[in-house]
Write a protein that holds these residues in place. Structure first.
Motif, PDB file in Angstrom:
ATOM      1  N   ASP A 114       0.956  -1.199   0.098  1.00 62.03           N
ATOM      2  CA  ASP A 114      -0.044  -0.050   0.248  1.00 62.03           C
ATOM      3  C   ASP A 114       0.681   1.250  -0.045  1.00 62.03           C
ATOM      4  O   ASP A 114       0.535   2.354  -0.722  1.00 62.03           O
ATOM      5  CB  ASP A 114      -1.121   0.136   1.320  1.00 62.03           C
ATOM      6  CG  ASP A 114      -2.005   1.197   1.347  1.00 62.03           C
ATOM      7  OD1 ASP A 114      -2.285   1.601   0.222  1.00 62.03           O
ATOM      8  OD2 ASP A 114      -2.080   1.715   2.274  1.00 62.03           O
ATOM      9  N   PHE A 115       1.758   1.185   0.617  1.00 60.78           N
ATOM     10  CA  PHE A 115       2.962   2.309   0.514  1.00 60.78           C
ATOM     11  C   PHE A 115       3.534   2.397  -0.766  1.00 60.78           C
ATOM     12  O   PHE A 115       3.534   3.528  -1.093  1.00 60.78           O
ATOM     13  CB  PHE A 115       3.959   2.206   1.844  1.00 60.78           C
ATOM     14  CG  PHE A 115       4.996   3.267   1.784  1.00 60.78           C
ATOM     15  CD1 PHE A 115       4.893   4.605   2.244  1.00 60.78           C
ATOM     16  CD2 PHE A 115       6.101   3.107   1.098  1.00 60.78           C
ATOM     17  CE1 PHE A 115       5.776   5.659   2.093  1.00 60.78           C
ATOM     18  CE2 PHE A 115       7.207   4.103   1.244  1.00 60.78           C
ATOM     19  CZ  PHE A 115       6.973   5.134   1.692  1.00 60.78           C
ATOM     20  N   PHE A 116       4.147   1.441  -1.035  1.00 64.36           N
ATOM     21  CA  PHE A 116       5.024   1.488  -2.318  1.00 64.36           C
ATOM     22  C   PHE A 116       4.327   1.626  -3.401  1.00 64.36           C
ATOM     23  O   PHE A 116       4.780   2.474  -4.416  1.00 64.36           O
ATOM     24  CB  PHE A 116       5.916   0.319  -2.302  1.00 64.36           C
ATOM     25  CG  PHE A 116       7.140   0.402  -1.337  1.00 64.36           C
ATOM     26  CD1 PHE A 116       8.219   1.185  -1.830  1.00 64.36           C
ATOM     27  CD2 PHE A 116       7.350  -0.274  -0.399  1.00 64.36           C
ATOM     28  CE1 PHE A 116       9.196   1.395  -1.048  1.00 64.36           C
ATOM     29  CE2 PHE A 116       8.262  -0.133   0.516  1.00 64.36           C
ATOM     30  CZ  PHE A 116       9.223   0.732  -0.024  1.00 64.36           C
ATOM     31  N   ALA A 145       4.532   5.062  -8.063  1.00 63.83           N
ATOM     32  CA  ALA A 145       3.607   5.872  -8.856  1.00 63.83           C
ATOM     33  C   ALA A 145       3.801   7.548  -9.118  1.00 63.83           C
ATOM     34  O   ALA A 145       3.990   7.908 -10.163  1.00 63.83           O
ATOM     35  CB  ALA A 145       2.190   5.564  -8.856  1.00 63.83           C
ATOM     36  N   ARG A 146       3.946   7.929  -7.893  1.00 72.16           N
ATOM     37  CA  ARG A 146       4.050   9.405  -7.738  1.00 72.16           C
ATOM     38  C   ARG A 146       5.730   9.735  -8.239  1.00 72.16           C
ATOM     39  O   ARG A 146       5.740  10.703  -9.102  1.00 72.16           O
ATOM     40  CB  ARG A 146       3.908   9.890  -6.415  1.00 72.16           C
ATOM     41  CG  ARG A 146       2.238  10.165  -6.197  1.00 72.16           C
ATOM     42  CD  ARG A 146       2.046  10.694  -4.848  1.00 72.16           C
ATOM     43  NE  ARG A 146       2.395  10.134  -3.691  1.00 72.16           N
ATOM     44  CZ  ARG A 146       1.822   8.999  -3.234  1.00 72.16           C
ATOM     45  NH1 ARG A 146       0.942   8.606  -3.601  1.00 72.16           N
ATOM     46  NH2 ARG A 146       2.369   8.507  -2.201  1.00 72.16           N
ATOM     47  N   ALA A 147       6.578   8.838  -7.677  1.00 72.95           N
ATOM     48  CA  ALA A 147       8.011   9.410  -7.746  1.00 72.95           C
ATOM     49  C   ALA A 147       8.361   9.011  -9.370  1.00 72.95           C
ATOM     50  O   ALA A 147       9.024   9.720  -9.964  1.00 72.95           O
ATOM     51  CB  ALA A 147       8.664   8.074  -6.954  1.00 72.95           C
ATOM     52  N   TRP A 148       7.830   8.097 -10.004  1.00 76.62           N
ATOM     53  CA  TRP A 148       8.099   7.640 -11.323  1.00 76.62           C
ATOM     54  C   TRP A 148       7.138   8.068 -12.247  1.00 76.62           C
ATOM     55  O   TRP A 148       7.471   8.025 -13.310  1.00 76.62           O
ATOM     56  CB  TRP A 148       8.010   6.093 -11.632  1.00 76.62           C
ATOM     57  CG  TRP A 148       8.951   5.445 -10.821  1.00 76.62           C
ATOM     58  CD1 TRP A 148      10.185   5.855 -10.430  1.00 76.62           C
ATOM     59  CD2 TRP A 148       9.077   3.771 -10.575  1.00 76.62           C
ATOM     60  NE1 TRP A 148      10.963   4.795  -9.861  1.00 76.62           N
ATOM     61  CE2 TRP A 148      10.473   3.587 -10.008  1.00 76.62           C
ATOM     62  CE3 TRP A 148       8.331   2.802 -11.008  1.00 76.62           C
ATOM     63  CZ2 TRP A 148      10.529   2.361  -9.573  1.00 76.62           C
ATOM     64  CZ3 TRP A 148       8.371   1.655 -10.573  1.00 76.62           C
ATOM     65  CH2 TRP A 148       9.828   1.438  -9.815  1.00 76.62           C
ATOM     66  N   LYS A 149       6.232   9.037 -11.774  1.00 76.99           N
ATOM     67  CA  LYS A 149       5.199   9.768 -12.480  1.00 76.99           C
ATOM     68  C   LYS A 149       4.353   8.789 -13.598  1.00 76.99           C
ATOM     69  O   LYS A 149       4.452   9.094 -14.831  1.00 76.99           O
ATOM     70  CB  LYS A 149       5.880  10.793 -13.374  1.00 76.99           C
ATOM     71  CG  LYS A 149       6.495  11.867 -12.298  1.00 76.99           C
ATOM     72  CD  LYS A 149       6.858  13.121 -13.168  1.00 76.99           C
ATOM     73  CE  LYS A 149       7.891  14.163 -12.425  1.00 76.99           C
ATOM     74  NZ  LYS A 149       7.909  14.257 -11.133  1.00 76.99           N
TER      75      LYS A 149
END
Length: 180
Positions: free
Chosen positions: A47-49, A54-58
């Motif tokens: 759930d965290f990752f 998704a946000r970090a890798w856009k």
């Protein structure tokens, strides 16, 4: 390709962990709680990752935005149900459990309605805190053979229920504005 799909695969793996968690409640040996907790913690970590990656890798996707909160609700509600079945949630902890389950159903229905009107209902900070506290409560209640864990689980469950009502109320207000 993997970079684009990994967050969604993590979300799907969380949903796929549900049968394993349910089955683990039927194990009858000294490692039963450890097995259940391990599977549940794996789901919590995904759930965290999934969101973080998704946000970090856009590579945020419509699927992830829709299915991530559904996977959270499925894992928590199914595990709470099994904790009730195993009598690890009872008496004074059944009330917050019912509040949590009812709110999850209500917000899921609201999200479905809003999606039909092309309006998204993003996960709020309170919703993220609620999910974290629910997960801590569930882990502690799985370990409720220990009195301290039972108390921690009960307290976290009640606090999560209070935040659940508050965040659910805020979601309802957003939804009501869209009905008019």
């Amino acid at each position: 390709m993997l970079k684009k799909n990994l967050p969604n695969l993590l979300t799907i793996s969380r949903a796929l962990a549900i049968p394993a968690i349910i089955l683990s409640f039927y194990i009858e040996n000294k490692y039963a709680n450890l097995i259940t907790i391990s599977i549940f913690i794996f789901a919590c970590i995904t759930d965290f990752f999934d969101g973080y990656l998704a946000r970090a890798w856009k590579v945020q996707s419509k699927f992830g935005k829709l299915f991530d909160p559904i996977a959270d609700k499925l894992i928590v509600v199914s595990t709470i149900t099994m904790l009730v079945y195993k009598h690890k949630i009872n008496d004074y902890t059944i009330v917050p459990s019912v509040i949590i389950v009812c709110r999850e159903i209500l917000v899921s229905g609201l999200r479905e309605f809003l999606i039909a009107t092309n309006i998204s209902l993003p996960v709020s900070k309170a919703g993220k805190i609620k999910t974290f506290l629910q997960m801590v409560a569930v882990i502690a209640l799985i370990m409720s053979n220990y009195e301290t864990a039972q108390h921690i689980g009960a307290i976290c469950l009640w606090v999560a229920a209070i935040i659940t009502m508050w965040s659910g109320y805020n979601y309802i207000l957003i939804g009501i504005k869209q009905i008019d």
